[in-house]
Every structure is written in C-alpha cells, then in structure tokens.
Design a protein around this motif. Structure first.
Motif, PDB file in Angstrom:
ATOM      1  N   ALA A 189       0.860  -1.190   0.000  1.00 11.93           N
ATOM      2  CA  ALA A 189       0.000   0.000   0.000  1.00 11.93           C
ATOM      3  C   ALA A 189       0.889   1.230   0.000  1.00 11.93           C
ATOM      4  O   ALA A 189       1.778   1.368   0.846  1.00 11.93           O
ATOM      5  CB  ALA A 189      -0.918  -0.002   1.212  1.00 11.93           C
ATOM      6  N   THR A 190       0.641   2.120  -0.947  1.00 10.55           N
ATOM      7  CA  THR A 190       1.423   3.352  -1.074  1.00 10.55           C
ATOM      8  C   THR A 190       0.516   4.545  -0.831  1.00 10.55           C
ATOM      9  O   THR A 190      -0.554   4.660  -1.452  1.00 10.55           O
ATOM     10  CB  THR A 190       2.057   3.444  -2.463  1.00 10.55           C
ATOM     11  N   ALA A 191       0.944   5.440   0.046  1.00 10.25           N
ATOM     12  CA  ALA A 191       0.118   6.581   0.425  1.00 10.25           C
ATOM     13  C   ALA A 191       0.209   7.702  -0.603  1.00 10.25           C
ATOM     14  O   ALA A 191       1.266   7.946  -1.194  1.00 10.25           O
ATOM     15  CB  ALA A 191       0.530   7.098   1.786  1.00 10.25           C
ATOM     16  N   GLY A 192      -0.895   8.395  -0.799  1.00 10.21           N
ATOM     17  CA  GLY A 192      -0.960   9.641  -1.537  1.00 10.21           C
ATOM     18  C   GLY A 192      -1.755  10.631  -0.717  1.00 10.21           C
ATOM     19  O   GLY A 192      -2.106  10.358   0.444  1.00 10.21           O
ATOM     20  N   SER A 193      -2.059  11.762  -1.272  1.00 11.52           N
ATOM     21  CA  SER A 193      -2.898  12.729  -0.572  1.00 11.52           C
ATOM     22  C   SER A 193      -4.358  12.358  -0.775  1.00 11.52           C
ATOM     23  O   SER A 193      -4.891  12.437  -1.880  1.00 11.52           O
ATOM     24  CB  SER A 193      -2.644  14.139  -1.109  1.00 11.52           C
ATOM     25  N   GLY A 194      -4.995  11.888   0.288  1.00 10.96           N
ATOM     26  CA  GLY A 194      -6.400  11.498   0.217  1.00 10.96           C
ATOM     27  C   GLY A 194      -6.634  10.216  -0.548  1.00 10.96           C
ATOM     28  O   GLY A 194      -7.766   9.918  -0.918  1.00 10.96           O
ATOM     29  N   ARG A 195      -5.583   9.439  -0.747  1.00  7.53           N
ATOM     30  CA  ARG A 195      -5.757   8.196  -1.485  1.00  7.53           C
ATOM     31  C   ARG A 195      -4.665   7.190  -1.112  1.00  7.53           C
ATOM     32  O   ARG A 195      -3.645   7.551  -0.507  1.00  7.53           O
ATOM     33  CB  ARG A 195      -5.737   8.440  -2.979  1.00  7.53           C
ATOM     34  N   ALA A 196      -4.896   5.927  -1.490  1.00 10.00           N
ATOM     35  CA  ALA A 196      -3.908   4.871  -1.296  1.00 10.00           C
ATOM     36  C   ALA A 196      -3.905   3.985  -2.535  1.00 10.00           C
ATOM     37  O   ALA A 196      -4.962   3.680  -3.092  1.00 10.00           O
ATOM     38  CB  ALA A 196      -4.230   4.046  -0.056  1.00 10.00           C
ATOM     39  N   THR A 197      -2.728   3.594  -2.967  1.00  6.41           N
ATOM     40  CA  THR A 197      -2.590   2.683  -4.104  1.00  6.41           C
ATOM     41  C   THR A 197      -2.203   1.307  -3.586  1.00  6.41           C
ATOM     42  O   THR A 197      -1.157   1.145  -2.950  1.00  6.41           O
ATOM     43  CB  THR A 197      -1.524   3.190  -5.089  1.00  6.41           C
ATOM     44  N   ILE A 198      -3.076   0.315  -3.829  1.00  6.51           N
ATOM     45  CA  ILE A 198      -2.865  -1.049  -3.356  1.00  6.51           C
ATOM     46  C   ILE A 198      -2.410  -1.896  -4.549  1.00  6.51           C
ATOM     47  O   ILE A 198      -3.043  -1.885  -5.607  1.00  6.51           O
ATOM     48  CB  ILE A 198      -4.151  -1.647  -2.750  1.00  6.51           C
ATOM     49  N   GLN A 199      -1.323  -2.623  -4.368  1.00  2.95           N
ATOM     50  CA  GLN A 199      -0.814  -3.505  -5.420  1.00  2.95           C
ATOM     51  C   GLN A 199      -0.552  -4.887  -4.851  1.00  2.95           C
ATOM     52  O   GLN A 199      -0.300  -5.048  -3.651  1.00  2.95           O
ATOM     53  CB  GLN A 199       0.471  -2.928  -6.023  1.00  2.95           C
ATOM     54  N   TRP A 200      -0.613  -5.906  -5.720  1.00  3.36           N
ATOM     55  CA  TRP A 200      -0.397  -7.285  -5.273  1.00  3.36           C
ATOM     56  C   TRP A 200       0.083  -8.148  -6.431  1.00  3.36           C
ATOM     57  O   TRP A 200       0.003  -7.761  -7.600  1.00  3.36           O
ATOM     58  CB  TRP A 200      -1.692  -7.864  -4.693  1.00  3.36           C
ATOM     59  N   THR A 201       0.576  -9.325  -6.095  1.00  3.25           N
ATOM     60  CA  THR A 201       0.957 -10.337  -7.081  1.00  3.25           C
ATOM     61  C   THR A 201      -0.223 -11.283  -7.279  1.00  3.25           C
ATOM     62  O   THR A 201      -0.838 -11.731  -6.309  1.00  3.25           O
ATOM     63  CB  THR A 201       2.184 -11.130  -6.605  1.00  3.25           C
ATOM     64  N   ALA A 202      -0.520 -11.588  -8.529  1.00  3.24           N
ATOM     65  CA  ALA A 202      -1.714 -12.384  -8.855  1.00  3.24           C
ATOM     66  C   ALA A 202      -1.706 -13.738  -8.154  1.00  3.24           C
ATOM     67  O   ALA A 202      -0.651 -14.342  -7.912  1.00  3.24           O
ATOM     68  CB  ALA A 202      -1.800 -12.583 -10.369  1.00  3.24           C
ATOM     69  N   SER A 203      -2.894 -14.224  -7.848  1.00  2.00           N
ATOM     70  CA  SER A 203      -3.060 -15.541  -7.233  1.00  2.00           C
ATOM     71  C   SER A 203      -2.578 -16.637  -8.179  1.00  2.00           C
ATOM     72  O   SER A 203      -2.701 -16.534  -9.402  1.00  2.00           O
ATOM     73  CB  SER A 203      -4.534 -15.771  -6.892  1.00  2.00           C
ATOM     74  N   VAL A 204      -2.053 -17.714  -7.591  1.00  2.00           N
ATOM     75  CA  VAL A 204      -1.609 -18.851  -8.394  1.00  2.00           C
ATOM     76  C   VAL A 204      -2.748 -19.825  -8.681  1.00  2.00           C
ATOM     77  O   VAL A 204      -2.546 -20.834  -9.373  1.00  2.00           O
ATOM     78  CB  VAL A 204      -0.466 -19.605  -7.679  1.00  2.00           C
ATOM     79  N   SER A 205      -3.937 -19.552  -8.188  1.00  2.00           N
ATOM     80  CA  SER A 205      -5.068 -20.445  -8.404  1.00  2.00           C
ATOM     81  C   SER A 205      -5.528 -20.422  -9.857  1.00  2.00           C
ATOM     82  O   SER A 205      -5.271 -19.475 -10.602  1.00  2.00           O
ATOM     83  CB  SER A 205      -6.237 -20.064  -7.490  1.00  2.00           C
ATOM     84  N   GLU A 206      -6.237 -21.479 -10.264  1.00  2.00           N
ATOM     85  CA  GLU A 206      -6.780 -21.567 -11.611  1.00  2.00           C
ATOM     86  C   GLU A 206      -8.166 -20.927 -11.676  1.00  2.00           C
ATOM     87  O   GLU A 206      -8.863 -20.813 -10.672  1.00  2.00           O
ATOM     88  CB  GLU A 206      -6.866 -23.026 -12.064  1.00  2.00           C
ATOM     89  N   SER A 207      -8.518 -20.498 -12.879  1.00  2.00           N
ATOM     90  CA  SER A 207      -9.860 -19.964 -13.166  1.00  2.00           C
ATOM     91  C   SER A 207     -10.210 -18.735 -12.328  1.00  2.00           C
ATOM     92  O   SER A 207     -11.376 -18.532 -11.970  1.00  2.00           O
ATOM     93  CB  SER A 207     -10.923 -21.053 -12.977  1.00  2.00           C
ATOM     94  N   VAL A 208      -9.227 -17.911 -12.017  1.00  4.06           N
ATOM     95  CA  VAL A 208      -9.489 -16.688 -11.233  1.00  4.06           C
ATOM     96  C   VAL A 208     -10.378 -15.751 -12.050  1.00  4.06           C
ATOM     97  O   VAL A 208     -10.129 -15.484 -13.223  1.00  4.06           O
ATOM     98  CB  VAL A 208      -8.175 -15.984 -10.862  1.00  4.06           C
ATOM     99  N   SER A 209     -11.438 -15.243 -11.421  1.00  4.00           N
ATOM    100  CA  SER A 209     -12.350 -14.331 -12.105  1.00  4.00           C
ATOM    101  C   SER A 209     -12.172 -12.884 -11.648  1.00  4.00           C
ATOM    102  O   SER A 209     -12.676 -11.970 -12.301  1.00  4.00           O
ATOM    103  CB  SER A 209     -13.806 -14.762 -11.890  1.00  4.00           C
ATOM    104  N   GLY A 210     -11.464 -12.650 -10.538  1.00  3.13           N
ATOM    105  CA  GLY A 210     -11.239 -11.286 -10.094  1.00  3.13           C
ATOM    106  C   GLY A 210     -10.731 -11.228  -8.668  1.00  3.13           C
ATOM    107  O   GLY A 210     -10.392 -12.255  -8.064  1.00  3.13           O
ATOM    108  N   TYR A 211     -10.677 -10.004  -8.144  1.00  7.47           N
ATOM    109  CA  TYR A 211     -10.204  -9.772  -6.777  1.00  7.47           C
ATOM    110  C   TYR A 211     -11.140  -8.797  -6.071  1.00  7.47           C
ATOM    111  O   TYR A 211     -11.710  -7.898  -6.696  1.00  7.47           O
ATOM    112  CB  TYR A 211      -8.786  -9.194  -6.784  1.00  7.47           C
ATOM    113  N   GLU A 212     -11.288  -8.996  -4.771  1.00  9.42           N
ATOM    114  CA  GLU A 212     -12.054  -8.076  -3.931  1.00  9.42           C
ATOM    115  C   GLU A 212     -11.095  -7.367  -2.983  1.00  9.42           C
ATOM    116  O   GLU A 212     -10.222  -8.009  -2.376  1.00  9.42           O
ATOM    117  CB  GLU A 212     -13.114  -8.822  -3.135  1.00  9.42           C
ATOM    118  N   ILE A 213     -11.280  -6.049  -2.857  1.00 10.92           N
ATOM    119  CA  ILE A 213     -10.416  -5.236  -2.004  1.00 10.92           C
ATOM    120  C   ILE A 213     -11.206  -4.838  -0.756  1.00 10.92           C
ATOM    121  O   ILE A 213     -12.333  -4.330  -0.860  1.00 10.92           O
ATOM    122  CB  ILE A 213      -9.910  -3.987  -2.746  1.00 10.92           C
ATOM    123  N   TYR A 214     -10.613  -5.065   0.411  1.00  7.19           N
ATOM    124  CA  TYR A 214     -11.263  -4.773   1.691  1.00  7.19           C
ATOM    125  C   TYR A 214     -10.438  -3.722   2.443  1.00  7.19           C
ATOM    126  O   TYR A 214      -9.207  -3.731   2.396  1.00  7.19           O
ATOM    127  CB  TYR A 214     -11.379  -6.042   2.533  1.00  7.19           C
TER     128      TYR A 214
END
Length: 261
Positions: A147-172
């Motif tokens: 997570a990288t901070a900005g002014s009034g915002r945050a940029t979240i980055q990750w490495t993709a899951s190794v699972s098969e048939s991934v349809s997307g990601y949910e951010i909490y």
C-alpha cells in the motif's frame, strides 16, 4: 430340443433387461403336442453403482467444475440418483443434487477445503462411493500486497493468485486491523487498486481476496497505510541565517506527500 427325460433347459446368451417368452411342447416321433402355457422371464444383473471419477488422489480446487462419473448396472437405468459429498472420508455426507441416472454430473466444487473428500452416488437401495479420498484445495489469496500513500488516497498492489480460473479480486478496507469491509472489485488481469477519498493523517488497513466463480479465498496478508497531505519543510534558510544582499543563495527543502511543481 432336450431329451425325453429332461425337465430343464438353460437358455444362454440372452440380453439382460429384455423379457423373453417361453412355452414347451412334447414331441413323440414327428408328432408335436399342443404347446404349454406361456411363461416369461427377464434376465438381469443386480443393481449397482461404481463411482469411477473421482477415484481418489485427485486435487480439485474450490470454485472449479469437475465431472463426477459413475457406472450403473442393472435394469432400472432410467431412475434418478442422489449425489453427495463428504469432507471427512465418509463419516458424514452433504447433498449435491438429485439428477437423472446418466452416468455423469458437472460439479461446482464447494468452498470446503479438505484432504479427505469422497463422493457417493445413491440409486434406489444401492450406493457407490469413490474408492479413495481426494483433495479439495482452497483458493490461494494474492501475495506481495503493498500500500502506497498519496494525498487522500492509497494505491494497493499485489501479485496475482496462483489459483486456476481466477475471475477477479475483492479489495477490503478498514480503520481497525482485522475489521475490514469490501470497498472495490477488479478483474482477474488487474493487480492494482487506487482507493480515493480518504482522510489524510488517518491509518487504513487493507487486504485482498481472490475470487473464483462464486467462491472466495481467505484474506491476503493485511497491510496499512496513512495518506498524507502534501507539505514542504524548508531546510535552508530556516531562520537565524545572515545573508549578504546581492548574492545568490540556494534554498533547500524536503517534500512530503504528493507535491506539484
């Protein structure tokens, strides 16, 4: 034809589940009697079910679809079957579906990870059970979350899951560690999310889930970030210096947050 002393005849090579009619006549020389009363018989094998897939040793991931395959024997092949699965090697069973006895069913693997799964197919009073246990593997959450901070915002980055048939990601997101709510969703090809409208100088916590169909992984590792308003801190001059008029002096400063030109 049998001998005059025989009272039994074995008719071999018949097709199971077909009804055959029989009658007997007495033959004296070349003269035949009237035939007896007709009787019928239906050759058959005992009703049984053999589960061929899964046979044991497979690894089926939560949220993916796999074929359950069974082989029915007997004459009542038009009946329905009940399919069940177990996560404890058969100690207890959970219903999957009741379907036509076609020998195959496409199963959406439920979110019940286990190393002791089995399948049971029940038909009338008989049942077939997969011969060995198989594994239902969990959906892998993404890794390398930052997570990288900005002014009034945050940029979240990750490495993709190794699972098969991934349809997307949910951010909490949450303002208390371990207490997070869904704030966004992205597709399977995206590994970045920018969360806008945050309060500066407030700490936020984030975690990501991998989505496969209608099932989700556990949370990723939780990360935290504090958005910060842009500011400059003057280093030189910062008060108390004596500067000569008409000379060129270089001012220096540090910038924090997102500072424009």
């Amino acid at each position: 034809m049998v001998s005059s002393t025989a009272t039994t005849y074995n008719d071999a090579g018949l097709g199971n589940c077909s009804t055959y009619g029989y009658a007997v006549a007495t033959l004296v020389g070349s003269i035949q009697s009237v035939v007896s009363e007709e009787v019928s018989a239906t050759p058959h094998v005992a009703d049984a079910v053999v589960v061929s897939t899964p046979a044991g040793g497979e690894s089926w991931q939560v949220g993916t679809t796999h074929a359950i395959i069974w082989i029915p024997t007997g004459c009542n092949t038009t009946a329905t079957v009940s399919i069940e699965y177990s996560v404890n090697a058969g100690a207890s069973w959970t219903s999957v579906a009741t379907v036509a006895n076609t020998g195959s069913y496409s199963w959406l693997v439920p979110n019940t990870p286990t190393a002791d799964a089995r399948i049971r197919v029940m038909w009338d009073t008989v049942a077939g059970i997969s011969s060995g246990v198989f594994t239902i593997t969990p959906i892998a959450p993404p890794t390398g979350v930052t997570a990288t901070a900005g002014s009034g915002r945050a940029t979240i980055q990750w490495t993709a899951s190794v699972s098969e048939s991934v349809s997307g990601y949910e951010i909490y997101r949450g303002i208390t560690s371990g207490t997070l709510s869904l704030v966004g969703q992205v597709g399977a090809a995206t590994t970045t999310y920018v969360d806008m409208g945050l309060l500066n100088e407030t700490t936020y916590f984030y975690a990501i889930k991998t989505i496969v169909g209608t099932s989700a992984s556990m949370f990723s590792t939780e990360v935290s970030v504090m958005p910060t308003a842009p500011r400059l801190v003057l280093i030189f001059p910062n008060g108390g210096e004596t500067l000569d008029g008409g000379t060129v002096t270089t001012a220096t400063w540090n910038s924090f947050g997102e500072v424009g030109n």
